[in-house]
Design a protein around this motif. Sequence first.
Motif: not given
Length: 284
Positions: A256-260
């Motif tokens: 998980v990445k914030p942009e996703l």
Amino acid sequence: MTDTTIEQATAAASGAAATEQFRSKQRAGTTDVDTKRVDTLVSDLLSATHEIIRRHKVTYAEYDALKSWLIRVGEDGEWPLFLDVWVEHVVEEVANENREGSKGTIEGPYYVPDSPRLPAEATLPMRDGEQGTALLFQGQVRSVDGTGLAGATIEMWHADNDGLYSQFAPGLPEWNLRGTVVADDQGDFKIHTVEPAPYQIPTDGSCGRLIAAAGWHAWRPAHLHLKVSAPGHQLITTQLYFKGGEHVVDDIASAVKPELILDPSPVAEGTGREVTYDFVLDKA
């Protein structure tokens, strides 16, 4: 979906399917190997292993347990699962560190190529009465210079409301919740589907034994898988998650990445939710 189908989605069956998909991909690709690169990577991997043994004073009993477990991973066909869950996210990070466009993340073990091609506004193949909250996923595919990319393809696949993937669990239609949408002349697309559920990676095999021995959890947050491509541009492989969803903050695969993270809203009319998410592709 019946409980029987869920119970039969075993690690062995899932691992065998993932292994065969990987082998098919390898047969279609190149087999060229740079011997100097292999020497460097394997030597460093062994050196790191030796250092771990020395630092933690690994015993023969622990060493034998590791050998036994490694053998079982192969017997269970779980190497794709193990590598994709615990290693791939760092490979992806390094491979895409210089991209200017959209963020990517891991592919995972459940991708199948050549899903049915669909028009710019389409509904993913699904069963009558498919369970789950209806979702409209829409957006535009464009280049880093802002140009909409006509005919871009958006491959989407995801788990169902029971956390199961077609072609990796019994009882599901072959292309259930899998499709390749072709964007319109402006790069726009609209995909109708249902929201997937969080799921545990299979725990009845070797990876499950590792998870239990280490006291970890086995959960992945709900997510959509996507591969987005257009001529003259770099393909992006990614996953999109849902704001506030279970295990978004502690994904076992560390993908998980914030942009996703998506934040869908209720549709204006009817039931379900909708969200807009654009993809920006780097030039090839």
